[in-house]
Write a protein that holds these residues in place. Structure first.
Motif, mmCIF file in Angstrom:
data_model
loop_
_atom_site.group_PDB
_atom_site.id
_atom_site.type_symbol
_atom_site.label_atom_id
_atom_site.label_comp_id
_atom_site.label_asym_id
_atom_site.label_seq_id
_atom_site.Cartn_x
_atom_site.Cartn_y
_atom_site.Cartn_z
ATOM 1 N N ASN A 67 0.805 -1.223 0.000
ATOM 2 C CA ASN A 67 0.000 0.000 0.000
ATOM 3 C C ASN A 67 0.837 1.271 0.000
ATOM 4 O O ASN A 67 0.333 2.347 -0.335
ATOM 5 N N ASP A 68 2.101 1.163 0.366
ATOM 6 C CA ASP A 68 2.980 2.329 0.356
ATOM 7 C C ASP A 68 3.487 2.535 -1.077
ATOM 8 O O ASP A 68 4.651 2.280 -1.400
ATOM 9 N N VAL A 69 2.587 2.998 -1.923
ATOM 10 C CA VAL A 69 2.855 3.079 -3.357
ATOM 11 C C VAL A 69 4.064 3.953 -3.665
ATOM 12 O O VAL A 69 4.904 3.610 -4.504
ATOM 13 N N ASN A 70 4.189 5.069 -2.985
ATOM 14 C CA ASN A 70 5.277 5.998 -3.280
ATOM 15 C C ASN A 70 6.656 5.427 -2.971
ATOM 16 O O ASN A 70 7.664 5.891 -3.507
ATOM 17 N N ALA A 71 6.712 4.427 -2.077
ATOM 18 C CA ALA A 71 7.999 3.821 -1.711
ATOM 19 C C ALA A 71 8.236 2.485 -2.407
ATOM 20 O O ALA A 71 9.260 1.839 -2.173
ATOM 21 N N ALA A 72 7.317 2.076 -3.273
ATOM 22 C CA ALA A 72 7.373 0.736 -3.844
ATOM 23 C C ALA A 72 8.519 0.521 -4.825
ATOM 24 O O ALA A 72 8.881 -0.626 -5.118
ATOM 25 N N CYS A 73 9.123 1.608 -5.336
ATOM 26 C CA CYS A 73 10.263 1.423 -6.237
ATOM 27 C C CYS A 73 11.446 0.776 -5.524
ATOM 28 O O CYS A 73 12.387 0.325 -6.180
ATOM 29 N N ALA A 74 11.398 0.723 -4.207
ATOM 30 C CA ALA A 74 12.461 0.046 -3.457
ATOM 31 C C ALA A 74 12.479 -1.446 -3.741
ATOM 32 O O ALA A 74 13.503 -2.102 -3.538
ATOM 33 N N TRP A 75 11.345 -1.991 -4.205
ATOM 34 C CA TRP A 75 11.310 -3.445 -4.454
ATOM 35 C C TRP A 75 10.770 -3.841 -5.834
ATOM 36 O O TRP A 75 10.904 -5.006 -6.224
ATOM 37 N N ILE A 76 10.199 -2.916 -6.588
ATOM 38 C CA ILE A 76 9.691 -3.244 -7.924
ATOM 39 C C ILE A 76 10.824 -3.152 -8.940
ATOM 40 O O ILE A 76 11.541 -2.145 -9.000
ATOM 41 N N HIS A 77 10.981 -4.174 -9.743
ATOM 42 C CA HIS A 77 12.066 -4.246 -10.730
ATOM 43 C C HIS A 77 12.021 -3.070 -11.706
ATOM 44 O O HIS A 77 10.975 -2.757 -12.279
ATOM 45 N N ALA A 78 13.163 -2.416 -11.885
ATOM 46 C CA ALA A 78 13.376 -1.356 -12.879
ATOM 47 C C ALA A 78 12.494 -0.140 -12.661
ATOM 48 O O ALA A 78 12.356 0.699 -13.559
ATOM 49 N N CYS A 79 11.917 0.009 -11.478
ATOM 50 C CA CYS A 79 11.028 1.130 -11.189
ATOM 51 C C CYS A 79 11.846 2.369 -10.828
ATOM 52 O O CYS A 79 12.745 2.306 -9.991
ATOM 53 N N ASN A 188 13.056 -10.388 -9.526
ATOM 54 C CA ASN A 188 13.625 -9.305 -8.733
ATOM 55 C C ASN A 188 12.573 -8.606 -7.879
ATOM 56 O O ASN A 188 12.855 -8.158 -6.762
ATOM 57 N N THR A 189 11.349 -8.501 -8.403
ATOM 58 C CA THR A 189 10.272 -7.876 -7.640
ATOM 59 C C THR A 189 9.928 -8.705 -6.409
ATOM 60 O O THR A 189 9.817 -8.170 -5.297
ATOM 61 N N LEU A 190 9.764 -10.004 -6.582
ATOM 62 C CA LEU A 190 9.441 -10.866 -5.442
ATOM 63 C C LEU A 190 10.599 -10.939 -4.445
ATOM 64 O O LEU A 190 10.382 -10.949 -3.232
#
Length: 200
Positions: A67-79, A188-190
């Motif tokens: 739910n912390d969408v703004n911080a999700a690039c910490a774990w989403i691949h290539a984000c 990488n995302t998982l």
């Protein structure tokens, strides 16, 4: 043909269809407790991916990370950027921007997420691309299609996480990049999500 025979034939047909569908997924990577499967999609040049793993985490913490969408690039691949555009009931809309290797132009996407809680405690988040939700951004190629889901299913003291997506990145994408992305993105995302989720 009696009713019993028809029922048996119907059941057999369903089993054959399910077996054929299951056979379409092929395991391409099994590492660090994460399995990545690919599936060819009729009429598309791009394969669907499915990543599966288990995480030692409780549901509230896992959902808080998602739910912390703004911080999700910490774990989403290539984000490189992600932000929440709107939240309404069980629906939300998120904007994402992704890095790509030169000379491929960077991509962005807009996805509608629908969250459903099941009686058994599992949660499904359906992903649907809404490419025209916002005007196109200069210098970026809008991902034209996204269809997929996340599922979180309690398994004892773990949660089984499944991340499945089929997308069309739009524009011209070299085959080597497309083939690499559909493996690296779920893995990488998982991996990134699990590392954060299991931190003490």
């Amino acid at each position: 043909m009696n009713r019993c025979t028809r029922a048996l034939l119907g059941m057999a047909a369903v089993l054959l269809i399910n077996s054929a569908q299951a056979a379409q997924w092929r395991l391409v990577k099994d590492e660090a407790g994460i399995q990545v499967y690919l599936q060819a999609i009729p009429g598309s040049s791009f394969q669907a991916f499915r990543g599966v793993t288990r995480m030692h985490v409780d549901m509230p913490r896992l959902l808080a990370l998602q739910n912390d969408v703004n911080a999700a690039c910490a774990w989403i691949h290539a984000c490189s950027e992600q932000k929440l555009l709107k939240h309404q009931g069980d629906l939300s809309w998120a904007y994402s921007r992704f890095r790509t290797p030169w000379p491929v132009r960077s991509r962005d996407s807009i996805v509608q997420v629908k969250t459903v809680r099941d009686a058994d405690g599992s949660i499904t988040r359906t992903l649907r691309g809404v490419a025209d939700y916002l005007p196109r951004q200069p210098g970026l190629v809008r991902v034209s299609k996204v269809e997929g889901f996340w599922t979180f299913t309690p398994r004892g003291d773990e949660i089984e996480v499944v991340y499945q997506v089929h997308s069309d990145p739009g524009g011209n994408v070299p085959a080597w990049l497309a083939n690499t992305f559909v493996v690296d993105a779920p893995f990488n995302t998982l991996l990134g999500l699990r590392e954060l989720a299991e931190q003490q």
